[in-house]
Enzyme design. Structure first.
Site, PDB file in Angstrom:
ATOM      1  N   LYS A 179       7.362 -15.589  -4.973  1.00 28.84           N
ATOM      2  CA  LYS A 179       8.266 -15.621  -3.895  1.00 28.84           C
ATOM      3  C   LYS A 179       7.501 -15.611  -2.359  1.00 28.84           C
ATOM      4  CE  LYS A 179      10.810 -12.729  -0.458  1.00 28.84           C
ATOM      5  NZ  LYS A 179      10.630 -13.468   0.308  1.00 28.84           N
ATOM      6  N   GLY A 232       1.734  -7.238   1.610  1.00 29.36           N
ATOM      7  CA  GLY A 232       2.826  -7.158   2.784  1.00 29.36           C
ATOM      8  C   GLY A 232       2.822  -5.821   3.223  1.00 29.36           C
ATOM      9  N   SER A 233       3.973  -5.237   3.854  1.00 23.37           N
ATOM     10  CA  SER A 233       3.987  -3.931   4.407  1.00 23.37           C
ATOM     11  C   SER A 233       3.946  -2.615   3.579  1.00 23.37           C
ATOM     12  CB  SER A 233       5.225  -3.986   5.265  1.00 23.37           C
ATOM     13  OG  SER A 233       6.566  -3.675   4.506  1.00 23.37           O
ATOM     14  N   THR A 234       3.243  -1.721   3.848  1.00 25.56           N
ATOM     15  CA  THR A 234       3.273  -0.357   3.338  1.00 25.56           C
ATOM     16  C   THR A 234       4.648  -0.143   2.830  1.00 25.56           C
ATOM     17  OG1 THR A 234       1.071   0.197   4.381  1.00 25.56           O
ATOM     18  CG2 THR A 234       2.385   1.854   3.287  1.00 25.56           C
ATOM     19  N   GLY A 235       5.680  -0.167   3.586  1.00 26.04           N
ATOM     20  CA  GLY A 235       6.988   0.299   3.656  1.00 26.04           C
ATOM     21  C   GLY A 235       7.721  -0.298   2.445  1.00 26.04           C
ATOM     22  N   VAL A 236       7.638  -1.444   2.463  1.00 25.96           N
ATOM     23  CA  VAL A 236       8.127  -2.356   1.222  1.00 25.96           C
ATOM     24  C   VAL A 236       7.486  -1.921   0.077  1.00 25.96           C
ATOM     25  CG1 VAL A 236       8.512  -4.658   0.406  1.00 25.96           C
ATOM     26  CG2 VAL A 236       8.866  -4.200   2.783  1.00 25.96           C
ATOM     27  N   GLU A 238      -1.699  -5.059  -1.791  1.00 25.80           N
ATOM     28  CA  GLU A 238      -2.741  -4.844  -0.430  1.00 25.80           C
ATOM     29  C   GLU A 238      -1.664  -5.029   0.675  1.00 25.80           C
ATOM     30  OE1 GLU A 238      -3.913  -6.134   3.119  1.00 25.80           O
ATOM     31  OE2 GLU A 238      -4.490  -7.992   1.900  1.00 25.80           O
ATOM     32  N   CYS A 266      -4.524  -9.044   8.267  1.00 22.63           N
ATOM     33  CA  CYS A 266      -4.591  -7.509   7.568  1.00 22.63           C
ATOM     34  C   CYS A 266      -5.916  -6.550   8.254  1.00 22.63           C
ATOM     35  CB  CYS A 266      -4.571  -7.585   6.011  1.00 22.63           C
ATOM     36  SG  CYS A 266      -3.199  -8.667   5.475  1.00 22.63           S
ATOM     37  N   GLU A 291       0.461   0.476  13.079  1.00 26.75           N
ATOM     38  CA  GLU A 291       0.097  -1.047  12.678  1.00 26.75           C
ATOM     39  C   GLU A 291       0.905  -1.758  13.601  1.00 26.75           C
ATOM     40  OE1 GLU A 291      -0.804  -3.780   9.062  1.00 26.75           O
ATOM     41  OE2 GLU A 291       0.898  -2.757   9.054  1.00 26.75           O
TER      42      GLU A 291
END
Length: 543
Positions: free
Chosen positions: A212, A265-269, A293, A327, A425
């Site tokens: 994806k 992608g994002s840390t939260g996800v 990462e 990043c 970020e």
């Protein structure tokens, strides 16, 4: 059947073309850009042997030219996620059983196609779809992606050669088998090379993949998928689908055959994915591999001995190449008081000389940010500075979304080392400077280390070797990729394996053998030539 031990030596990094005026590559790239813009394309999903068109279409516009339509992609739903998993599992056995040299040569052929037949088309697709200038596209969509494919073949060949000792009367061997199930690859918009590496590194190891990409990278992702097919990748090994994150997560993370996730992608996800996988552990055939990462708040710290021009260049390139959407982009800088004013003056001059606009004009250093969501987030930080007494804008601060999502390279100066833009970020062309007492270098290193939860990249600029050593030691855990007298961006496959720790990910180092181990499961096989026929050992005898 293996009829020989085949050699895949360390390759050379793909040479970077410079696209200088009058060069043949410049003319070829200009033509590729024009050709892609002539005719919008209709982009299907690729599931098994099928090109799937759902009729649910979404337009793709260049971020720098919203009035133009590059094409449309067909969005999928839960049905297509299940179809992709089924297609992957159907292809799994034949793919895992294929000899290593035949698997390897598919990816080596794909690299060759990228380096030759499709180089300018892939660069142009990345430039138009992701708003990268010619050089940024070249080092990403051409060179880095080619390097990932070639170096990973070499690295995996090395792993396969790793074998245990054998004692007299027996022989031991290791099988490096693929994981049991399918791998989910979730890839970001900002690097075409990451979009290509995350599914292929797992597939190269014999795994099957559901891929994806970010919607904002589909234009270049679909071209790479077509290149893989032309290179001979069997149907179902990698399945490219365009489905929203919650839908793909709810199905894949609840599937018994889910074997791992390769994520950028994002840390939260990523945190939410990890939590969901942990809660579902009882459903899986085996423990899934979780490789990610994630975010960064990357730093540059200058020592009082640093060369001012080197500092300015590291900040200008590190913070504003590709609009700060790397990043690894420099996002916070610690400047000693003895050179602060000179650094500011020269940095302002450098930024004011940067041109901003479309990718077709090769004189533009800065292009557009990726989409409206990103534009809104970045400009929110800029607007907050304008209303805050703790910080001020040194240069930049302007923005417009009339024709595209353009944000000027912006430098913020703050007297508060824990000001919001020193900690959070932003993922855009915004750099925050903090001026520290030049005689308090060590204390500033400690401040830097404790300011952010991220630990992806960072840089020290100094002509004092003791200061370099001190920073290297004090900041050991603050960055997975650490640069001395350079900007904190530009990792090259085979030279600087990339990845960070803390809130920046699992540090599994893309572009190295470390990453490939995560997509393999070792089986030890011991064969005894003359097995014992009596359970009794010699020590049991009384005399």
């Amino acid at each position: 059947m293996s009829l020989g031990y085949f050699s895949y030596p360390m390759p050379a990094n793909e040479p970077v073309l410079n696209y200088a005026p009058g060069s043949t590559e410049r003319a070829s790239l200009k033509k590729a850009l024009a050709d892609l813009k002539k005719k919008p394309i209709d982009i299907p999903m690729y599931i098994g042997s099928k090109s799937v068109r759902t009729g649910v279409k979404h337009d793709i516009h260049p971020p720098h030219e919203l009035a133009h339509t590059l094409g449309t992609f067909h969005a999928g739903n839960a049905t297509h996620v299940n179809q992709a998993i089924d297609a992957a599992l159907k292809a799994k056995q034949a793919w895992a059983d294929m000899s290593w040299e035949n698997r390897a040569h598919i990816f080596l052929k794909a690299a060759d196609l990228l380096a030759t037949k499709y180089r300018f088309q892939m660069n142009a697709a990345t430039m138009l779809g992701q708003s990268k200038n010619a050089y940024q596209a070249e080092i990403d969509a051409a060179c880095e992606l080619i390097d990932f494919l070639r170096f990973n073949v070499h690295f995996l060949s090395n792993i396969y050669k790793e074998q245990p000792l054998s004692a007299p009367g027996m022989h031991n061997r290791l099988e490096w088998r693929p994981l049991e199930g399918f791998v989910l690859a979730i890839t970001p918009f900002n690097f075409t090379a990451i979009g290509g590496n995350l599914p292929t590194s797992a597939a190269m190891c014999g795994n099957v993949v559901v891929w994806k990409p970010a919607n904002t990278q589909i234009y270049s992702a679909q071209l790479f998928m077509r290149i893989l097919k032309e290179a001979g990748l069997p149907d179902g090994v990698i399945n490219l689908i365009y489905v929203d994150g919650p839908t793909i997560g709810s199905i894949c993370f609840n599937h018994r055959d889910f074997a791992g996730v390769h994520f950028t992608g994002s840390t939260g996800v990523f945190n939410n994915m990890w939590k969901t996988i942990g809660e579902n552990m009882g459903k899986y055939r085996s423990y899934p591999r979780i490789v990610g990462e994630t975010g960064g708040k990357d730093f540059v710290i200058a020592h009082k001995s640093a060369n001012v021009d080197a500092v300015v260049t590291a900040l200008a390139r590190g913070a504003f190449e590709y609009q700060g959407q790397k990043c690894s982009a420099a996002s916070r800088a610690y400047i000693p008081s003895n050179m602060a004013e000179e650094v500011k003056t020269k940095l302002v001059a450098a930024i004011k000389s940067m041109k901003m606009g479309t990718v077709e004009d090769f004189s533009n250093f800065v292009n557009a940010v990726i989409d409206e969501k990103s534009f809104t987030n970045i400009t929110r930080y800029i607007n907050n500075v304008k209303k805050n007494k703790k910080a001020s804008i040194l240069v930049g601060g302007g923005y417009s979304k009339t024709k595209g999502y353009f944000v000027e390279p912006t430098v913020i100066v703050t007297k508060d080392p824990k000001y919001t833009t020193m900690c959070e970020e932003i993922f855009g062309p915004v750099l925050t400077l903090y001026v520290y007492d030049a005689e308090k270098f060590e204390a500033t290193l400690e401040l830097l280390d404790g300011t952010s939860n991220y630990a992806l990249t960072g840089a020290i600029l100094s002509q004092d070797r003791a200061a370099v050593e001190l920073a290297t030691n004090k900041l050991r855990n603050a960055a997975g990729n650490f640069y001395i007298n350079d900007k904190p961006t530009g990792a090259v496959v085979g030279q600087q394996p990339f990845g960070g720790a803390r809130a920046s990910g699992t540090n599994d180092k893309a572009g190295s053998q470390l990453n490939l181990y995560r997509w393999l499961s070792a089986r030890t096989i011991k064969e005894t030539f003359n097995p014992p026929t009596d359970y009794r050992y010699a020590f049991l005898n009384e005399a």
